[in-house]
Scaffold this active site. Structure first.
Site, PDB file in Angstrom:
ATOM      1  CD  GLU A 289      -2.414   1.248   2.811  1.00 16.64           C
ATOM      2  OE1 GLU A 289      -3.471   1.881   2.943  1.00 16.64           O
ATOM      3  OE2 GLU A 289      -1.848   0.649   3.765  1.00 16.64           O
ATOM      4  CE  LYS A 352      -8.268   0.523   3.829  1.00 15.90           C
ATOM      5  NZ  LYS A 352      -7.242   1.291   4.588  1.00 15.90           N
ATOM      6  CB  CYS A 403      -4.142  -1.053   5.453  1.00 20.47           C
ATOM      7  SG  CYS A 403      -3.250  -0.395   6.894  1.00 20.47           S
TER       8      CYS A 403
END
Length: 532
Positions: A289, A352, A403
């Site tokens: 990321e 995301k 994440c």
């Protein structure tokens, strides 16, 4: 006629059961928080999670509901303040304090519930372990979803990376592991509550052995769980590139070009090793990321640098990129496949789905600004995606999450039911520390077991590494350093019981928890005839 809540010792024929002395209960609440804390990485003393559960249940038993809530809150602060200390490294104390207190509030609810069910537990002592487990699952289910989508950090299941109980994830995911840990804590407490050390020379009654039998049964079920790769055993070679950043902190991306260059240069160096025959050519390269906070779809220089790396290595690169749009002032946190010879494959792009509130977007910005002007550091709100992270590189179908998304059950499961053959977690730990990275790796370990897939975590600064379907970590990198790790990974295509069942084990446990609370309500309202 009076209820149990209204009867005083002076009114009744015999005094009601008494709780532990308050100083003892307060000490147990603190011990519970410390024990739970030490069960999580970086400490990893996983058996202490069982002790922590038992200590909190003992502290709250037979107390008034408000006192139980206060004791639960004390345990929560003792646990979450140090567990989440990585949130204050670069943002000041206020976000850390607010987050820690908000999470502790859920343990206050747990403490209140533990006190509330005490009459039921005293009437049916054998049910105490199961009641303890069900209340923990209920608390976590609420905390995982509220507010703003929840914050599942600190789930009991995530403390069990080296525990046999981790294997239960293959049957019922994180909720079942949490239930097993809390159930074990309840079994330990049930045995200790009898104070067996008082008269050790006496022959124990058969009922006194039931908690030990229960613990053995839990371990037996865990060890019998069918952990392992699901489906075929085809292999691909995958490289993790951990390029590192110029400096840690919120301004890690102030030198965005340097961060991108670090990952490009590390990939070019890997290509030179492949050409020299020093390592196997990867079928896939994974960047973390934020490896390109410069939008490579709009910035031709950034795109050219990534293309150079992909062409040199001769394999697609999964790039963690910040993309501008779709609207004015909006951005997306994305995983994008970049192919050698042809560049970005926008058909294989994952956005995301769960941006982090107050970090990637600011809900109620005007109100939040009144609390802290730090929220204005988030200049543009990240727009959530709406499709699972299932990306096809050609050689492998990836299940990509970004994440903190690895903490959310459904976001990971959606990739596997969508056809993912291995799991990929792209993350950026440059704004945190090694403790946070290790806590996140523990979540990857659970997901690998839960879904019967090889998995990996790729971080900008570490910790990165590969995880087997048995939960074992291989090739873990150091923190705040550059590294490249290459491993063969096996591809799975079958489904575990946990993947097939999805949310249903948690739903069944929550229904049972609701029945327990309803039974406690009936017990507490049961009429009692006062003497005279």
């Amino acid at each position: 006629m009076k209820t149990l809540d209204e009867v005083r010792p002076a009114d009744a024929g015999t005094p009601p059961p008494r709780p532990l002395p308050l100083p003892v209960a307060v000490g147990l609440a603190v011990v519970a928080g410390l024990a739970l804390l030490l069960a999580f990485p970086p400490y990893g003393w996983w058996p202490l999670a069982v002790l922590g559960v038992a200590a909190l249940a003992a502290a709250t038993h037979r107390r008034r509901v408000r006192a139980g809530a206060a004791l639960g809150f004390l345990t929560g602060v003792t646990l979450f303040a140090p567990l989440l200390a990585w949130t204050n490294l670069h943002t000041g104390y206020l976000p850390w304090v607010l987050l820690s207190l908000s999470q502790a509030a859920y343990l206050a609810l747990l403490g209140a519930a533990g006190a509330y069910v005490s009459p039921l537990v005293d009437r049916h002592r054998a049910a105490w372990p199961a009641v303890t487990g069900l209340l923990w699952v209920g608390q976590e289910a609420l905390r995982d979803r509220t507010p703003f989508g929840g914050f599942p950090w600190g789930r009991l299941a995530f403390s069990q990376g080296d525990s046999p109980l981790l294997r239960l994830a293959v049957l019922g995911g994180a909720p079942l592991v949490t239930f097993a840990v809390a159930l074990s804590g309840g079994l330990l407490l049930t045995w200790l509550w009898r104070r067996p050390w008082r008269r050790p020379w006496r022959r124990p009654r058969p009922s006194a052995l039931l908690p030990a039998v229960g613990l053995v049964a839990v371990l037996a079920v865990a060890l019998a769980a069918p952990v392992g790769l699901r489906g075929g055993d085809e292999r691909v070679t995958v490289a993790i590139v951990q390029g590192n950043v110029p400096r840690l902190g919120l301004d890690f991306n102030a030198q965005r070009q340097a961060v991108l260059d670090n990952h490009v240069e590390a990939t070019l160096d890997l290509a030179r090793q492949v050409t020299a025959g020093q390592t196997r050519r990867p079928d896939l390269v994974v960047w973390p990321e934020n490896s390109s906070d410069i939008d490579p779809l709009r910035d031709t220089t950034a795109g050219a640098r990534i293309s150079r790396a992909a062409d040199a290595i001769g394999a697609p690169i999964l790039v963690g990129a910040v993309l501008r749009g779709p609207g004015e002032g909006q951005v997306r946190n994305a995983g994008l496949l970049w192919r050698p010879g042809s560049g970005p494959d926008t058909g294989q792009l994952y956005t995301k789905r769960h941006p982090v509130p107050f970090a990637e977007y600011v809900p109620m910005r005007d109100l939040a600004r009144m609390v802290s002007k730090q929220v204005d550091r988030v200049r543009a709100d990240f727009v959530p995606g709406d499709t699972p992270g299932v990306l096809d590189s050609g050689d492998v179908v990836l299940g990509d999450v970004i994440c903190f998304e690895v903490a959310y059950d459904g976001l990971v499961r959606d990739t596997v039911t969508g056809g993912a053959e291995l799991l990929v977690v792209q993350t950026n730990n440059a704004t945190f520390d090694e403790s946070e990275a290790l806590q996140q790796m523990a979540m990857v370990r659970l997901r690998a077991v839960e879904h019967g897939r090889d998995a990996l975590m790729a971080s900008t600064v570490g910790v990165s590494g590969f995880v087997s379907p048995g939960g074992r970590v291989d090739g873990a990198t150091g923190f705040n350093t550059g590294a490249v790790v290459v491993r063969q990974m096996r591809l799975g295509d079958g489904l575990t019981p946990a993947t097939r069942l999805g949310v249903w084990p948690e739903v069944l446990l929550l229904v049972a928890a609701g029945l327990v609370l309803a039974g406690a309500a009936v017990r507490r309202r049961r009429p009692v005839t006062a003497p005279g």
